[in-house]
Enzyme design. Sequence first.
Site, short mmCIF file in Angstrom:
data_model
loop_
_atom_site.label_atom_id
_atom_site.label_comp_id
_atom_site.label_asym_id
_atom_site.label_seq_id
_atom_site.Cartn_x
_atom_site.Cartn_y
_atom_site.Cartn_z
N GLU A 163 0.84 -1.19 0.00
CA GLU A 163 0.00 0.00 0.00
C GLU A 163 0.89 1.25 0.00
O GLU A 163 1.85 1.29 0.77
CB GLU A 163 -0.92 0.05 1.22
CG GLU A 163 -1.92 1.18 1.11
CD GLU A 163 -2.90 1.27 2.31
OE1 GLU A 163 -2.77 0.50 3.27
OE2 GLU A 163 -3.77 2.13 2.23
N MET A 180 0.30 -2.94 8.55
CA MET A 180 -0.41 -3.07 7.29
C MET A 180 -1.36 -4.26 7.32
O MET A 180 -0.98 -5.35 7.76
CB MET A 180 0.63 -3.20 6.16
CG MET A 180 0.01 -3.33 4.79
SD MET A 180 -0.99 -1.87 4.38
CE MET A 180 -2.20 -2.61 3.30
N ASN A 227 -2.65 -6.42 5.22
CA ASN A 227 -2.69 -7.45 4.17
C ASN A 227 -3.58 -8.61 4.57
O ASN A 227 -3.52 -9.10 5.69
CB ASN A 227 -1.28 -7.98 3.93
CG ASN A 227 -0.24 -6.89 3.90
OD1 ASN A 227 -0.31 -6.00 3.08
ND2 ASN A 227 0.68 -6.93 4.86
N HIS A 236 -6.80 -1.87 14.99
CA HIS A 236 -6.95 -1.15 13.71
C HIS A 236 -6.75 -2.09 12.52
O HIS A 236 -7.60 -2.18 11.63
CB HIS A 236 -5.95 0.01 13.67
CG HIS A 236 -5.99 0.83 12.42
ND1 HIS A 236 -6.70 2.00 12.33
CD2 HIS A 236 -5.42 0.64 11.20
CE1 HIS A 236 -6.57 2.50 11.11
NE2 HIS A 236 -5.78 1.69 10.41
N GLU A 237 -5.64 -2.79 12.52
CA GLU A 237 -5.34 -3.65 11.37
C GLU A 237 -6.35 -4.80 11.27
O GLU A 237 -6.79 -5.15 10.19
CB GLU A 237 -3.91 -4.21 11.44
CG GLU A 237 -2.81 -3.15 11.54
CD GLU A 237 -2.91 -2.03 10.51
OE1 GLU A 237 -3.42 -2.28 9.40
OE2 GLU A 237 -2.50 -0.89 10.84
C1 7MF Z 1 -3.58 3.11 13.63
O1 7MF Z 1 -3.75 2.46 7.94
C2 7MF Z 1 -3.87 4.26 12.94
C3 7MF Z 1 -3.20 4.57 11.78
C4 7MF Z 1 -1.50 2.29 5.98
C5 7MF Z 1 -0.28 2.70 6.72
C6 7MF Z 1 -1.74 1.78 9.02
O2 7MF Z 1 -3.51 0.30 8.44
C7 7MF Z 1 -2.81 1.44 8.03
C8 7MF Z 1 -2.25 1.14 6.63
C9 7MF Z 1 -0.09 4.97 7.80
C10 7MF Z 1 -0.35 5.85 8.82
C11 7MF Z 1 -1.04 5.43 9.95
C12 7MF Z 1 -1.48 4.10 10.05
C13 7MF Z 1 -1.24 3.19 9.00
C14 7MF Z 1 -0.52 3.64 7.86
C15 7MF Z 1 -2.22 3.73 11.27
C16 7MF Z 1 -1.96 2.58 11.97
C17 7MF Z 1 -2.63 2.28 13.12
N1 7MF Z 1 -3.35 0.77 5.74
BR1 7MF Z 1 0.85 5.57 6.32
ZN ZN Z 2 -5.48 1.81 8.43
#
Ligand code: 7MF
Ligand code: ZN
Length: 876
Positions: free
Chosen positions: A127, A268, A270, A302-303
């Site tokens: 991503e 991430m 995935n 979150h993930e």
């Molecule tokens: C909690 O969003 C909040 C924000 C993209 C990478 C993780 O899951 C994600 C990925 C970035 C900036 C902040 C976060 C993430 C990314 C994140 C992670 C945990 N899809 Br760039």
């Molecule tokens: Zn996210």
Amino acid sequence: MQDAQPKTIYLKDYQVPDYLVDSTDLHFELEPKATLVKSQLKIRRNPKAGQGLPPLLLDGVDLELLSIAIDGSILPEVSYQETLQGLSILVDKPEFILEIHNRINPEDNTSLEGLYLSNGMYCTQCEAEGFRKITFYPDRPDVMSKFTTTIVAPKDHPVLLSNGNQIDFGDCEDGRHFATWEDPFAKPSYLFALVAGNLENVEDTFATSSGREVKLQIFTEAKNIGKCEHAMRSLKKAMSWDEEVYGREYDLDIFMIVAVDHFNMGAMENKGLNIFNSACVLASPETATDSAFQRIESIVGHEYFHNWSGNRVTCRDWFQLSLKEGFTVFRDAEFSADMNSRAVKRIEDVSLLRTNQFAEDAGPMSHPIRPDSYIEISNFYTLTVYEKGAEVVRMLHTLLGKEKFRKGSDLYFERHDGSAATCEDFILSMEDANQVNLTQFRHWYSQAGTPILEVTDSFDQATGRYSLKVSQSCPTRANQDQSLPLHIPIKIGLLDVDGNDSILNNGGDIEEVLEVTQPEQLFEFSGFRKKPLPSLLRDFSAPVKVRYPYTGKQLIFLMRNDSDTFNRWDASQRLAFMALTQLQQDYRSGEALQLQPELIEAYRDVLIDSTLDPALVAEILRLPSEQSVAEMNDLIDAEAIVVARDFALKTLATALAPELLQRYTALDHQKPYSPNAKDIAERSLKNTCLSYLAATEKDDALNIVQKQFETAGNMTDSAAALSALINYGSAPKVDSAIQEFYQRWKDDTQVVELWLGLQSSSARNGILANIKNLIKHPSFEIKNPNKVRAVLGGFANRNFKQFHKEDGSGFFFIAEQVVMLDKINPQIAARLVVPITRWQKYSDDLSGKMREALQGILDSGGLSKDVFEVVSKSIN
Ligand code: 7MF
Ligand code: ZN
């Protein structure tokens, strides 16, 4: 690196893909400098894309093309062309199998996008647009395909992982081995993942509500295997929570997490194979702070939550990023609020939003939560898209209420399952499920800037009628001519003279959500004998700035009495801002500085109030950061901010020393460590008291700090003491503490990152020289984003005083590092440059120095799209 003139991509130019990919079969032969990738794509003309057979355009970056075949026949060179973006292939049939072989170089890939090596482990980050660094592909989220992946590697990489279920594994004839994975869910390329390395894992199971058993695994290097327990517990909590609150069950038989040391971001999502920055998953009581434990819980949540909000329903294009990110941040925030203290979580999130998102939204890169254009999408993974995006979802939740919001989200997941959706689809689901009209609400998606609400009130003694007049406005940006009135939910209460909530209406409610939709609007309440005091924007019900002419006395009254915990804290913030503003003024006009005695007494009352949650007491006592004061000011006088805040801090510390010591001592019970909400709250207050005590710079206080440093039984206490020493201790003691700490923890990557960060955020004069030494320290690695964030990010983002030195030395140092880093990792370089881009708000001397530093970066030439976009947009 940058093409001649980087191209701007516009949302209005969106077109459906010309070709679809029904299945994707990947075959990897892993070698550090020459990994062979074979891809077999089942391609079909998209029936929705019009007539004819246009060329097939595939994205590809830094790839060595070896061969292309269609339906088994090698393509002659006349039938395809390598372009700046990738590959253009002439097509003469509506359906075919495309087979491409290419080579890539994971070892030299320091951008940490695509396939790369981290401490000998292969891993991927796709991503947003990293998959094109693996193979030629239509690398866009609306092309969804079923992936099968075979990984061939030497046996010193025993663990071979990809998305979905393992369907085959075995030995190759040449001594290597292989594994094949199949993901039954169609997904866009950005959710692809591959991991190969010498890893161990901890394993657990989770029984879903419908009774399926899911295998859970966390993979990491052997030395970290004892640091996975907290993440595993968090994962199981998140899985239950999503079932209970959203009715969402996990959908594969296996869920894997891998910890990686070199990672551009937090983690991430995935499909079935989440990859995490080690710092966001590994923790043990001896090595991790309370905030690390809480960060891990929320990021694991979150993930995991992305499995539905992101993966099962994904984004049509990257302009829709907030569709998955805003929603998922809202989900993880509610999860954390349910697991810990709701009010404290809200306070932390709002602090972040106000300090950093508001600044972003007032700066040169300001954009709506659904941007309308970009040069480099990585630059739009912003606080606006994430945090303001989450606030917008929260407002829907507030306006609709819990049940209707759930009906809307159920409809959204049902309608769009297995497809790529838009922000518009999300709002439509909320509307259709509840028969409501959100036409005006939609402006939140297209309008940038933080709205300002001016509130005034009046009271008519004769009729007992109280009225609130609310007017809204929104600062406009360069490329946005007018601002439209927004639909804003304002939750309020009205306090009577005893500090109790009044009854607001016939329903007997003590709280009401006012729906502001007009530029100016009047709200009336009746049945009052005396004029009430309004408690506005309770729980921060909208991402706006509220202006109301509170007096200091009224704020102290709200601090003591408001039934809304968030607003008790908010009143303390307003009070502190008032005091700091006055101090800045007095400093500039050469007057003697002083703090109002009432303010000191209000702080004392909070400090000794044993009925309050200690974590809340800590939040109230903590003075607003310099950064957040700067955000509130139209013109930033960095020196005045620093002087004012230092003065307030020292004055409070001195005046409250006896009470601080008393609370510190009472909370300093030597309990065995546990990261539960109650203990975390107590440590938070204890260490806030400690840092105030240290600020007195008295010997007895510093002795307490030294003692805590020497005897701390957990990393929270140890790091708090080290931080207090670094900022206030005597030079020889500081040096020996820094050395001692390093000697004890030098083999623990996460603790070393903490150690680097504490040093670079030291407010002590002359710190820049130390930082220049730190980047030569054996523990520093310029290729590791966590180390860069700790040292360079710590200095530029968390060391307001030393970064803003009047000679501009901080800016020029960061500019120099940005230019160097850009050649290694453009994403990290582009983030590091942000603190010098907001020059327009600074007073002349610093403003000029910042511009000069920015110009230097631009003049260095050969910039990546990432850095070019941020610098060029901010210098014009
Ligand atoms: C909690 O969003 C909040 C924000 C993209 C990478 C993780 O899951 C994600 C990925 C970035 C900036 C902040 C976060 C993430 C990314 C994140 C992670 C945990 N899809 Br760039
Ligand atoms: Zn996210």
